[in-house]
Design a protein around this motif. Structure first.
Motif, PDB file in Angstrom:
ATOM      1  N   LEU A   1      -6.800  -7.381  -3.175  1.00 13.41           N
ATOM      2  CA  LEU A   1      -6.115  -6.389  -2.327  1.00 13.41           C
ATOM      3  C   LEU A   1      -4.940  -7.034  -1.582  1.00 13.41           C
ATOM      4  O   LEU A   1      -3.870  -6.431  -1.447  1.00 13.41           O
ATOM      5  CB  LEU A   1      -7.097  -5.769  -1.326  1.00 13.41           C
ATOM      6  CG  LEU A   1      -8.198  -4.875  -1.924  1.00 13.41           C
ATOM      7  CD1 LEU A   1      -9.059  -4.277  -0.810  1.00 13.41           C
ATOM      8  CD2 LEU A   1      -7.607  -3.769  -2.799  1.00 13.41           C
ATOM      9  N   ARG A   2      -5.156  -8.276  -1.125  1.00 15.41           N
ATOM     10  CA  ARG A   2      -4.044  -8.974  -0.449  1.00 15.41           C
ATOM     11  C   ARG A   2      -2.880  -9.173  -1.410  1.00 15.41           C
ATOM     12  O   ARG A   2      -1.714  -9.039  -1.039  1.00 15.41           O
ATOM     13  CB  ARG A   2      -4.520 -10.326   0.108  1.00 15.41           C
ATOM     14  CG  ARG A   2      -5.035 -10.247   1.527  1.00 15.41           C
ATOM     15  CD  ARG A   2      -4.979 -11.583   2.252  1.00 15.41           C
ATOM     16  NE  ARG A   2      -5.454 -12.731   1.482  1.00 15.41           N
ATOM     17  CZ  ARG A   2      -6.743 -13.036   1.285  1.00 15.41           C
ATOM     18  NH1 ARG A   2      -7.705 -12.284   1.808  1.00 15.41           N
ATOM     19  NH2 ARG A   2      -7.083 -14.103   0.578  1.00 15.41           N
TER      20      ARG A   2
ATOM     21  N   ILE B   1      -3.831   0.592  -0.142  1.00 24.21           N
ATOM     22  CA  ILE B   1      -5.017  -0.273   0.000  1.00 24.21           C
ATOM     23  C   ILE B   1      -6.151   0.510   0.667  1.00 24.21           C
ATOM     24  O   ILE B   1      -7.313   0.437   0.235  1.00 24.21           O
ATOM     25  CB  ILE B   1      -4.666  -1.537   0.841  1.00 24.21           C
ATOM     26  CG1 ILE B   1      -3.487  -2.302   0.224  1.00 24.21           C
ATOM     27  CG2 ILE B   1      -5.894  -2.436   1.010  1.00 24.21           C
ATOM     28  CD1 ILE B   1      -3.731  -2.912  -1.115  1.00 24.21           C
ATOM     29  N   SER B   2      -5.826   1.273   1.701  1.00 23.62           N
ATOM     30  CA  SER B   2      -6.852   2.083   2.373  1.00 23.62           C
ATOM     31  C   SER B   2      -7.477   3.081   1.411  1.00 23.62           C
ATOM     32  O   SER B   2      -8.703   3.283   1.421  1.00 23.62           O
ATOM     33  CB  SER B   2      -6.251   2.845   3.558  1.00 23.62           C
ATOM     34  OG  SER B   2      -5.688   1.948   4.469  1.00 23.62           O
TER      35      SER B   2
ATOM     36  N   ILE C   1      -7.751   2.764  -1.794  1.00 18.22           N
ATOM     37  CA  ILE C   1      -8.615   2.002  -2.712  1.00 18.22           C
ATOM     38  C   ILE C   1      -9.961   1.735  -2.041  1.00 18.22           C
ATOM     39  O   ILE C   1     -11.021   1.942  -2.651  1.00 18.22           O
ATOM     40  CB  ILE C   1      -7.939   0.662  -3.119  1.00 18.22           C
ATOM     41  CG1 ILE C   1      -6.660   0.930  -3.916  1.00 18.22           C
ATOM     42  CG2 ILE C   1      -8.913  -0.217  -3.898  1.00 18.22           C
ATOM     43  CD1 ILE C   1      -5.825  -0.309  -4.208  1.00 18.22           C
ATOM     44  N   ARG C   2      -9.909   1.311  -0.794  1.00 16.49           N
ATOM     45  CA  ARG C   2     -11.162   1.033  -0.061  1.00 16.49           C
ATOM     46  C   ARG C   2     -12.003   2.298   0.077  1.00 16.49           C
ATOM     47  O   ARG C   2     -13.236   2.248  -0.046  1.00 16.49           O
ATOM     48  CB  ARG C   2     -10.852   0.509   1.342  1.00 16.49           C
ATOM     49  CG  ARG C   2     -10.311  -0.911   1.385  1.00 16.49           C
ATOM     50  CD  ARG C   2     -10.309  -1.383   2.855  1.00 16.49           C
ATOM     51  NE  ARG C   2      -9.435  -2.520   3.056  1.00 16.49           N
ATOM     52  CZ  ARG C   2      -9.757  -3.775   2.757  1.00 16.49           C
ATOM     53  NH1 ARG C   2     -10.938  -4.041   2.235  1.00 16.49           N
ATOM     54  NH2 ARG C   2      -8.901  -4.753   2.967  1.00 16.49           N
ATOM     55  N   GLU C   3     -11.369   3.411   0.328  1.00 18.93           N
ATOM     56  CA  GLU C   3     -12.118   4.653   0.527  1.00 18.93           C
ATOM     57  C   GLU C   3     -12.870   5.082  -0.733  1.00 18.93           C
ATOM     58  O   GLU C   3     -13.986   5.565  -0.666  1.00 18.93           O
ATOM     59  CB  GLU C   3     -11.181   5.784   0.960  1.00 18.93           C
ATOM     60  CG  GLU C   3     -11.062   5.894   2.470  1.00 18.93           C
ATOM     61  CD  GLU C   3      -9.972   6.851   2.893  1.00 18.93           C
ATOM     62  OE1 GLU C   3      -9.900   7.957   2.319  1.00 18.93           O
ATOM     63  OE2 GLU C   3      -9.169   6.461   3.761  1.00 18.93           O
ATOM     64  N   ILE C   4     -12.217   4.881  -1.879  1.00 21.44           N
ATOM     65  CA  ILE C   4     -12.853   5.260  -3.145  1.00 21.44           C
ATOM     66  C   ILE C   4     -14.086   4.397  -3.392  1.00 21.44           C
ATOM     67  O   ILE C   4     -15.095   4.859  -3.935  1.00 21.44           O
ATOM     68  CB  ILE C   4     -11.845   5.143  -4.305  1.00 21.44           C
ATOM     69  CG1 ILE C   4     -10.752   6.182  -4.110  1.00 21.44           C
ATOM     70  CG2 ILE C   4     -12.543   5.216  -5.666  1.00 21.44           C
ATOM     71  CD1 ILE C   4     -10.513   7.134  -5.235  1.00 21.44           C
ATOM     72  N   GLN C   5     -13.985   3.131  -3.012  1.00 22.80           N
ATOM     73  CA  GLN C   5     -15.165   2.258  -3.143  1.00 22.80           C
ATOM     74  C   GLN C   5     -16.202   2.650  -2.095  1.00 22.80           C
ATOM     75  O   GLN C   5     -17.270   2.152  -2.004  1.00 22.80           O
ATOM     76  CB  GLN C   5     -14.730   0.797  -2.972  1.00 22.80           C
ATOM     77  CG  GLN C   5     -14.166   0.211  -4.254  1.00 22.80           C
ATOM     78  CD  GLN C   5     -15.017  -0.883  -4.809  1.00 22.80           C
ATOM     79  OE1 GLN C   5     -15.429  -1.792  -4.103  1.00 22.80           O
ATOM     80  NE2 GLN C   5     -15.326  -0.807  -6.097  1.00 22.80           N
TER      81      GLN C   5
END
Lengths: 418, 418
Positions: free
Chosen positions: B298-299, B411-412, B414-418
């Motif tokens: 992600l970074r 990025i947010s 992506i995190r939400e889907i996980q």
């Protein structure tokens, strides 16, 4: 005489030339006595001869390797004649009713032999200045634009066909660069080529050079002009590139043709109609206030877009199972989706057309080349008043084009400025 | 042996060939005893030989006139080698640190001789599957993309230079058409080439074929891919086209190179990093849950875009008085306006990149060619779970890309889907 190398022709050598070309001399029934030849090139770039014999006629257009109205100090590739001939043939194939026949092309001589558009054909711009109505204008021009633009886009062609032709027209870069300079650059900076009705519009010209919002928008349009190979556009579709009678509409002079955004052609035509509209007050005389004529021009603007839209969609429907790469039938074969993509396509094209149209208006008022619509208004303060209205409309449209949802909203904006 | 006509080489004939080419045999010190030759073409299209002698080494890549992994039944022009060589040299000239040197090119033989990227160079995708961090990856890839894309655009070049090169790369249309088919068409219709982790994703694949909003967006991207000649893009910039060590990042295989939208390259790289991210749960084992590695990916995504943006703007500033046609200094020479146009340019490019990136993700899950990141997850239900998350993210981004204002918002998501 030797025609195996380029040589600029005159009335005398032209006859010698014609005798060596069967497709031309046949047109004259091979009779050369009493042939009338008249040079009529009133454009800025080329020599144009009307050749009339007892049994036939044609026009000869020859490009010379510099800008005619400036002289040899401004070189300009004579290869433009090649691209003009290719474009005339391609567009003529797609829309024979509104593109004159090409009888002969000689690349070495940069010379095109084509149909003579006999009287009463006149340049549309002259008709607009004279206040003449052409009842079929919107119908014909929408047909020309729909057929030529659709037929040279990936709505109709495979990518293979498309890219081959794109590659060829990349060669017409010198004429594209001229447009880049005079349409998208010079009006927005100090340039020796620029002129305007001074001193009346001094402040207006300066305001354009200082308008950051306008410059942001013109940059987007310039990049689109250079980068977007949407269709083979005419490239100079103003009202001086169209010859008309009451029954006939013929588009000539596509030497600026290249693969660019469709909106560049549509905008050129609509923008020049809007210029014609704003010039009418300058042509009003006692007993003819031009009010009814102004309404006719507004109707032409509205009808041209609405008919174009209709005809483009009709072509799209007709060829939706063809080789066009853009919307494959297996993906876009349901009516609801078809309508969604058509609306999106045409909305974007509408906004493009408004942007390019506005850019073409601005450059005709503060750039190098002006239009007879305004130039023939003798009183400079009157002329400046007309030009200022056109300029205000163009600036508004260029900056806010995405807020317009229909051509009737544009018509309303035109009325409000007046 | 006769190399004046195309012939596919093997290990034996390759040595004979090398002996006829001074630039290659010189690399080996003209010593041919004990030369090691290894065929390593693990791609789908070409033959690749590593040639190592006692005093030097190189790689030989030969294109054959069909798709290697399918056979002669799927013809594919070997002229792709020509475009690959031209792109390697152009990009190498602009960014020598991240493009391998070309020593030799033979158009007849469709053969490139180039630097051997010696161990420990490995394909980035393999490193990502193995969970290896590359601390310089974002820095290097942002440099590569900024330099190659800026340097082949009208931000840097005159229209004359630009169109000449555009015309040349129109010739690579066959490879462009392959991309059109596998990225922009096949995943959105029933196609014999498509596959997915069945039966788990049957409904997901079907949902894509029935999603009108998605199809509207993919049509816009496809037209941009075909029509917009913004820069010479690599054309296939996924993590399998990049070789890495801890210190070095080298971009290879630009045989799909053509003038297209910059976002196609940026999106390919970012999209494949996102695929790598979503595949990590499938590679987690006892003692290595991959959580820290996922954060590193992600970074990299965030840093790559942010650094790219910074570097592109820096190049723009550095060359703002150069011959680039897009933003002439006489018009755009004030800092406030400069910032306005840069922000607009980069916002549009960001949305393009998200759109193309999402399209590349979707096609890797329901299209013909899949990625090892997922394919190496043995348990199909586990794999399908990872793939579904990636698919959901891609659909969201493709449809709503214009709502994202920064990479951190992506990025947010992506995190939400996980």
């Amino acid at each position: 005489m030797d025609f195996s190398q380029f040589r600029p022709l005159d009335e005398t050598s032209l006859i010698e030339y014609i005798k060596t070309v069967p497709s031309l001399s046949d047109k004259l029934g091979n009779k050369f006595d009493g042939i009338e030849i008249k040079e009529v090139g009133d454009g800025n770039l080329n020599f144009v001869y009307i050749v009339v014999g007892s049994s036939g006629s044609f026009v000869i257009k020859q490009a010379i390797p510099y800008v005619r109205c400036i002289g040899e100090s401004w070189p300009m590739t004579k290869e433009r004649a090649y691209f003009e001939a290719v474009a005339l043939r391609k567009h003529g194939h797609l829309c024979p009713n509104h593109v004159p026949d090409v009888y002969h092309f000689d690349r070495t001589m940069s010379l095109i032999g084509m149909r003579y558009l006999e009287p009463p054909h006149i340049i549309l711009r002259k008709g607009l200045i004279a206040g003449i109505e052409y009842p079929l204008l919107a119908d014909h021009m929408s047909e020309y634009m729909a057929k030529t633009l659709f037929g040279t886009s990936i709505l109709y062609n495979s990518t293979t066909v498309h890219k081959e032709s794109v590659a060829e027209f990349c060669g017409n870069v010198e004429l594209c660069r001229l447009t880049e300079q005079v349409v998208f650059s010079d009006p927005y900076k100090v340039s020796e080529h620029n002129r305007w009705t001074s001193p009346y519009l001094d402040r207006d010209a300066e305001a354009i050079r200082e308008d950051n919002d306008l410059k942001v928008e013109i940059a987007e349009l310039k990049a689109k002009f250079i980068e977007r190979t949407q269709a083979l556009v005419h490239g100079d579709l103003h009202t001086g590139s169209i010859m008309v009678t009451q029954e006939s509409t013929q588009v000539i002079d596509p030497e600026f043709a290249f693969y660019g955004p469709m909106g560049f052609d549509i905008g050129a035509f609509l923008g020049n109609l809007i210029l014609a509209f704003f010039s009418q007050d300058g042509h009003a005389v006692e007993g003819n206030d031009r009010k009814a004529y102004k309404e006719w021009i507004l109707r032409m603007i509205e009808e041209t877009w609405n008919l174009f839209r209709k005809k483009l969609v009709a072509l799209w429907e007709l060829h939706k199972d063809g080789p066009g790469e853009a919307y494959l039938p297996a993906i876009y074969n349901n009516p609801e989706l078809q309508q969604l993509v058509q609306n999106k396509y045409l909305t974007e094209l509408f906004h493009d057309s408004l942007g390019f149209g506005a850019a073409k208006m601005i450059r005709r008022i503060v750039g190098v080349a002006h239009v007879a619509d305004f130039e023939t208004i003798k009183d400079p303060s009157k002329r400046a008043e007309c030009e200022r209205q056109a300029l205000e409309l163009a600036k508004l449209v260029l900056k806010k084009r995405r807020n317009f949802n229909s051509i009737s909203q544009v018509i309303s904006a035109i009325r409000e400025i007046q």
